[in-house]
Enzyme design. Structure first.
Site, PDB file in Angstrom:
ATOM      1  N   ASP A  34       0.813  -1.213   0.000  1.00  0.00           N
ATOM      2  CA  ASP A  34       0.000   0.000   0.000  1.00  0.00           C
ATOM      3  C   ASP A  34       0.851   1.271   0.000  1.00  0.00           C
ATOM      4  O   ASP A  34       0.385   2.350   0.368  1.00  0.00           O
ATOM      5  CB  ASP A  34      -0.951   0.000   1.201  1.00  0.00           C
ATOM      6  CG  ASP A  34      -0.202  -0.102   2.528  1.00  0.00           C
ATOM      7  OD1 ASP A  34       1.024  -0.328   2.501  1.00  0.00           O
ATOM      8  OD2 ASP A  34      -0.847   0.029   3.589  1.00  0.00           O
ATOM      9  N   HIS A 238      21.207   0.555 -20.238  1.00  0.00           N
ATOM     10  CA  HIS A 238      20.398   1.082 -19.135  1.00  0.00           C
ATOM     11  C   HIS A 238      20.726   0.338 -17.833  1.00  0.00           C
ATOM     12  O   HIS A 238      19.836  -0.086 -17.105  1.00  0.00           O
ATOM     13  CB  HIS A 238      18.907   0.980 -19.468  1.00  0.00           C
ATOM     14  CG  HIS A 238      18.476   1.924 -20.547  1.00  0.00           C
ATOM     15  ND1 HIS A 238      17.305   1.773 -21.248  1.00  0.00           N
ATOM     16  CD2 HIS A 238      19.081   3.021 -21.064  1.00  0.00           C
ATOM     17  CE1 HIS A 238      17.204   2.746 -22.143  1.00  0.00           C
ATOM     18  NE2 HIS A 238      18.269   3.517 -22.047  1.00  0.00           N
ATOM     19  N   ASP A 255      25.564   8.333 -16.721  1.00  0.00           N
ATOM     20  CA  ASP A 255      24.457   8.921 -17.488  1.00  0.00           C
ATOM     21  C   ASP A 255      23.425   9.341 -16.456  1.00  0.00           C
ATOM     22  O   ASP A 255      22.709   8.506 -15.889  1.00  0.00           O
ATOM     23  CB  ASP A 255      23.891   7.881 -18.459  1.00  0.00           C
ATOM     24  CG  ASP A 255      22.826   8.460 -19.387  1.00  0.00           C
ATOM     25  OD1 ASP A 255      22.240   9.497 -19.050  1.00  0.00           O
ATOM     26  OD2 ASP A 255      22.572   7.849 -20.454  1.00  0.00           O
ATOM     27  N   ASP A 266      20.066  15.704 -19.179  1.00  0.00           N
ATOM     28  CA  ASP A 266      20.410  14.327 -19.566  1.00  0.00           C
ATOM     29  C   ASP A 266      21.833  14.327 -20.115  1.00  0.00           C
ATOM     30  O   ASP A 266      22.053  14.594 -21.292  1.00  0.00           O
ATOM     31  CB  ASP A 266      19.416  13.827 -20.616  1.00  0.00           C
ATOM     32  CG  ASP A 266      19.652  12.376 -21.011  1.00  0.00           C
ATOM     33  OD1 ASP A 266      20.532  11.723 -20.424  1.00  0.00           O
ATOM     34  OD2 ASP A 266      18.957  11.900 -21.934  1.00  0.00           O
ATOM     35  N   HIS A 345      22.040   2.046 -30.703  1.00  0.00           N
ATOM     36  CA  HIS A 345      20.969   3.026 -30.478  1.00  0.00           C
ATOM     37  C   HIS A 345      21.128   4.219 -31.405  1.00  0.00           C
ATOM     38  O   HIS A 345      22.134   4.370 -32.109  1.00  0.00           O
ATOM     39  CB  HIS A 345      20.953   3.475 -29.012  1.00  0.00           C
ATOM     40  CG  HIS A 345      22.214   4.145 -28.538  1.00  0.00           C
ATOM     41  ND1 HIS A 345      22.526   5.448 -28.802  1.00  0.00           N
ATOM     42  CD2 HIS A 345      23.252   3.657 -27.786  1.00  0.00           C
ATOM     43  CE1 HIS A 345      23.672   5.763 -28.242  1.00  0.00           C
ATOM     44  NE2 HIS A 345      24.148   4.688 -27.627  1.00  0.00           N
ATOM     45  N   HIS A 349      17.788  12.280 -28.952  1.00  0.00           N
ATOM     46  CA  HIS A 349      16.339  12.363 -28.796  1.00  0.00           C
ATOM     47  C   HIS A 349      15.986  13.772 -28.354  1.00  0.00           C
ATOM     48  O   HIS A 349      16.835  14.544 -27.894  1.00  0.00           O
ATOM     49  CB  HIS A 349      15.840  11.335 -27.764  1.00  0.00           C
ATOM     50  CG  HIS A 349      16.541  11.399 -26.436  1.00  0.00           C
ATOM     51  ND1 HIS A 349      16.234  12.335 -25.468  1.00  0.00           N
ATOM     52  CD2 HIS A 349      17.549  10.651 -25.914  1.00  0.00           C
ATOM     53  CE1 HIS A 349      17.016  12.165 -24.417  1.00  0.00           C
ATOM     54  NE2 HIS A 349      17.837  11.152 -24.656  1.00  0.00           N
ATOM     55  N   HIS A 356      12.776  11.579 -22.865  1.00  0.00           N
ATOM     56  CA  HIS A 356      12.573  11.328 -24.288  1.00  0.00           C
ATOM     57  C   HIS A 356      11.322  12.119 -24.659  1.00  0.00           C
ATOM     58  O   HIS A 356      10.207  11.612 -24.586  1.00  0.00           O
ATOM     59  CB  HIS A 356      12.415   9.834 -24.567  1.00  0.00           C
ATOM     60  CG  HIS A 356      13.656   9.058 -24.277  1.00  0.00           C
ATOM     61  ND1 HIS A 356      13.667   7.712 -24.071  1.00  0.00           N
ATOM     62  CD2 HIS A 356      14.955   9.443 -24.166  1.00  0.00           C
ATOM     63  CE1 HIS A 356      14.901   7.291 -23.838  1.00  0.00           C
ATOM     64  NE2 HIS A 356      15.697   8.337 -23.885  1.00  0.00           N
ATOM     65  N   GLU A 380      24.445  11.904 -28.617  1.00  0.00           N
ATOM     66  CA  GLU A 380      25.053  10.918 -27.719  1.00  0.00           C
ATOM     67  C   GLU A 380      25.516   9.633 -28.415  1.00  0.00           C
ATOM     68  O   GLU A 380      24.993   8.552 -28.144  1.00  0.00           O
ATOM     69  CB  GLU A 380      24.064  10.565 -26.615  1.00  0.00           C
ATOM     70  CG  GLU A 380      22.672  10.187 -27.091  1.00  0.00           C
ATOM     71  CD  GLU A 380      21.747   9.802 -25.954  1.00  0.00           C
ATOM     72  OE1 GLU A 380      22.124   8.897 -25.168  1.00  0.00           O
ATOM     73  OE2 GLU A 380      20.662  10.388 -25.846  1.00  0.00           O
ATOM     74  N   TYR A 384      30.139   0.251 -27.652  1.00  0.00           N
ATOM     75  CA  TYR A 384      30.004  -0.689 -26.545  1.00  0.00           C
ATOM     76  C   TYR A 384      30.462  -2.064 -27.026  1.00  0.00           C
ATOM     77  O   TYR A 384      29.785  -2.704 -27.830  1.00  0.00           O
ATOM     78  CB  TYR A 384      28.542  -0.766 -26.089  1.00  0.00           C
ATOM     79  CG  TYR A 384      27.887   0.599 -26.003  1.00  0.00           C
ATOM     80  CD1 TYR A 384      27.962   1.357 -24.843  1.00  0.00           C
ATOM     81  CD2 TYR A 384      27.217   1.140 -27.103  1.00  0.00           C
ATOM     82  CE1 TYR A 384      27.374   2.619 -24.770  1.00  0.00           C
ATOM     83  CE2 TYR A 384      26.629   2.389 -27.041  1.00  0.00           C
ATOM     84  CZ  TYR A 384      26.709   3.134 -25.878  1.00  0.00           C
ATOM     85  OH  TYR A 384      26.127   4.373 -25.816  1.00  0.00           O
ATOM     86  N   ARG A 408      30.175   6.338 -23.917  1.00  0.00           N
ATOM     87  CA  ARG A 408      29.145   7.216 -24.501  1.00  0.00           C
ATOM     88  C   ARG A 408      29.442   8.640 -24.048  1.00  0.00           C
ATOM     89  O   ARG A 408      29.854   8.866 -22.902  1.00  0.00           O
ATOM     90  CB  ARG A 408      27.745   6.787 -24.053  1.00  0.00           C
ATOM     91  CG  ARG A 408      26.620   7.666 -24.609  1.00  0.00           C
ATOM     92  CD  ARG A 408      25.236   7.031 -24.454  1.00  0.00           C
ATOM     93  NE  ARG A 408      24.794   6.873 -23.083  1.00  0.00           N
ATOM     94  CZ  ARG A 408      24.747   5.693 -22.454  1.00  0.00           C
ATOM     95  NH1 ARG A 408      25.118   4.582 -23.071  1.00  0.00           N
ATOM     96  NH2 ARG A 408      24.327   5.624 -21.193  1.00  0.00           N
ATOM     97  N   GLU A 410      27.424  12.359 -24.124  1.00  0.00           N
ATOM     98  CA  GLU A 410      26.110  12.942 -24.423  1.00  0.00           C
ATOM     99  C   GLU A 410      26.035  14.381 -23.943  1.00  0.00           C
ATOM    100  O   GLU A 410      26.334  14.685 -22.794  1.00  0.00           O
ATOM    101  CB  GLU A 410      25.017  12.125 -23.729  1.00  0.00           C
ATOM    102  CG  GLU A 410      23.617  12.688 -23.892  1.00  0.00           C
ATOM    103  CD  GLU A 410      22.582  11.892 -23.126  1.00  0.00           C
ATOM    104  OE1 GLU A 410      21.387  11.993 -23.452  1.00  0.00           O
ATOM    105  OE2 GLU A 410      22.963  11.166 -22.183  1.00  0.00           O
TER     106      GLU A 410
END
Length: 429
Positions: A34, A238, A255, A266, A345, A349, A356, A380, A384, A408, A410
């Protein structure tokens, strides 16, 4: 900001003409048993009202003689407010948010038809709230069934996203101020994280330092689950476990972005835990950086959205050819996407109220969105090379010296009248 919200509603109503638009608030989500997650308003709902409570509905009816902007909200309830927090209530909703009329959410089914019966169509996005979707469909079917007796009513439902989201794509000055604040806090957090990082510390320690700054500077918190990925964890796009102990001679990919006033930063940076790249890490890093800088150069008003991605891909593929990670003709490798095991990827974006963010990337099979001033996007690229990576068919096995490297870079970029502004330039790369 109320003047800004009013202007957005007026702009939307001008677009829908003799129709009615309906927007539903976000619902509360259960964390466990709850206990609920912190409430986060639906971005479209917030964009049009600034109203930050659940169990609410906005109706925009430009054709109505008196009530063009109607709010349905939770009524005041002292007993419930003792447990779950204060509510604006029906009367204050009119006063504080400029509604022409406000009702209790319990009156929705009774009152909604009078804002629909003379509309040409309904603008509504069929979202995740299936119960509310069915409520709208029930009202629409009822009006269709009685259309012949009235001669008026909505003959169709059209997705509101295709009217509202182009508006959200170009940021106002007020939005730009909030974006700059979110991004500046994100910049501070990344710079602190880089200084705090050292061999032997755990990924979650870095995460804690970053998110401490987000809240310390007035942010809502993280814009999304922070990624603090050391070593081969950086090859998981991710990765959010953030529980590994960092070692010398490996990289750390962070990131993370701050949410401030519902707007988001971001940023991704990758750097050596011990302060110095190995030769292999430096080689891949320089390649990703070159791809990013050349992609950034394509962020110009009038350029196609896809030009950014295409530029980054060509630089990355050419570099991997030189390193022997790929082999063959560069144009064929790109066409057949043989690079995808190492770069899976897109290069960016839209960024705004959503990480996004809302907005089309493509219209039709061949036509990409054209960049225009006021848009904010990420750039970005990355490489990898997972320890267990499987090359594309016909491609060579990857030398062990490259395996386990994930990088990466970005940035958040504003399209300007004359080119672009890198809003995240304060974080070194």
């Amino acid at each position: 900001m109320q003047a800004e919200y009013r202007q957005r509603r007026e702009q939307l109503m001008a677009k829908i003409g003799n129709s009615t638009a309906i927007f539903r608030s976000a619902t509360t989500a259960v964390m466990h048993n709850d206990v609920e997650y912190n409430f986060r308003q639906d971005s479209d709902f917030f964009y049009l009202t600034g109203f930050n409570e659940p169990e609410a509905v906005v109706v925009l009816a430009p054709h109505h003689s008196e009530h063009r902007f109607v709010l349905f909200v939770q009524p005041k309830d002292p007993e419930k407010e003792t447990w779950t927090g204060y509510r604006v209530g029906v009367e204050a909703a009119k006063e504080l948010y400029g509604a022409d009329e406000a009702y209790s959410i319990a009156e929705l089914n009774e009152k909604l038809p009078k804002y629909l019966e003379k509309a040409d169509r309904i603008y509504y996005h069929l979202g995740r709230d299936e119960k509310f979707n069915n409520t709208i469909l029930k009202h629409w079917r009822g009006l269709i069934a009685t259309y012949g007796k009235r001669g008026t009513g909505p003959i169709a439902i059209e997705d509101s996203n295709f009217v509202l989201h182009p508006m959200r794509l170009v940021k106002s000055q007020a939005e730009l101020e909030l974006m700059r604040k979110a991004i500046n806090i994100s910049v501070e957090a990344h710079n602190h994280a880089r200084e705090f990082t050292q061999p032997g510390r755990y990924e979650y320690e870095i995460q804690a330092e970053i998110e401490h700054i987000f809240r310390l500077r007035g942010g809502v918190g993280p814009a999304y689950p922070s990624i603090v990925a050391s070593g081969a964890n950086a090859c998981v796009l991710h990765y959010i476990e953030n529980d590994r102990q960092m070692q010398d001679n490996e990289l750390l990919l962070i990131d993370a972005g701050c949410c401030y006033g519902y707007y988001n930063g971001d940023i991704t940076r990758t750097f050596p835990v011990g302060g110095k790249f190995t030769p292999e890490q430096k080689t891949i890093y320089d390649l990703v950086l070159s791809a990013q800088l050349q992609a950034l150069a394509q962020v110009q008003p009038g350029n196609s959205w896809n030009l950014i991605h295409d530029t980054a891909v060509r630089v990355l593929v050419e570099g991997m050819l030189d390193l022997g990670i790929l082999q063959g003709n560069i144009d064929e490798l790109i066409k057949e996407e043989k690079y995808k095991p190492y770069y899976m990827h897109r290069t960016g974006h839209w960024l705004g109220l959503d990480v996004h963010d809302a907005g089309m990337y493509k219209q039709g099979e061949e036509t990409w969105q054209i960049l225009q001033p006021g848009q904010i996007l990420t750039v970005e690229p990355g490489i990898y090379i997972a320890p267990n990576v499987k090359p594309a068919e016909g491609q060579p096995e990857v030398d062990n010296r490259w395996r386990g490297i994930g990088i990466r870079i970005e940035d958040n970029v504003l399209v300007t009248e004359s080119g672009h502004e890198v809003l995240t330039a304060g974080v070194p790369k």
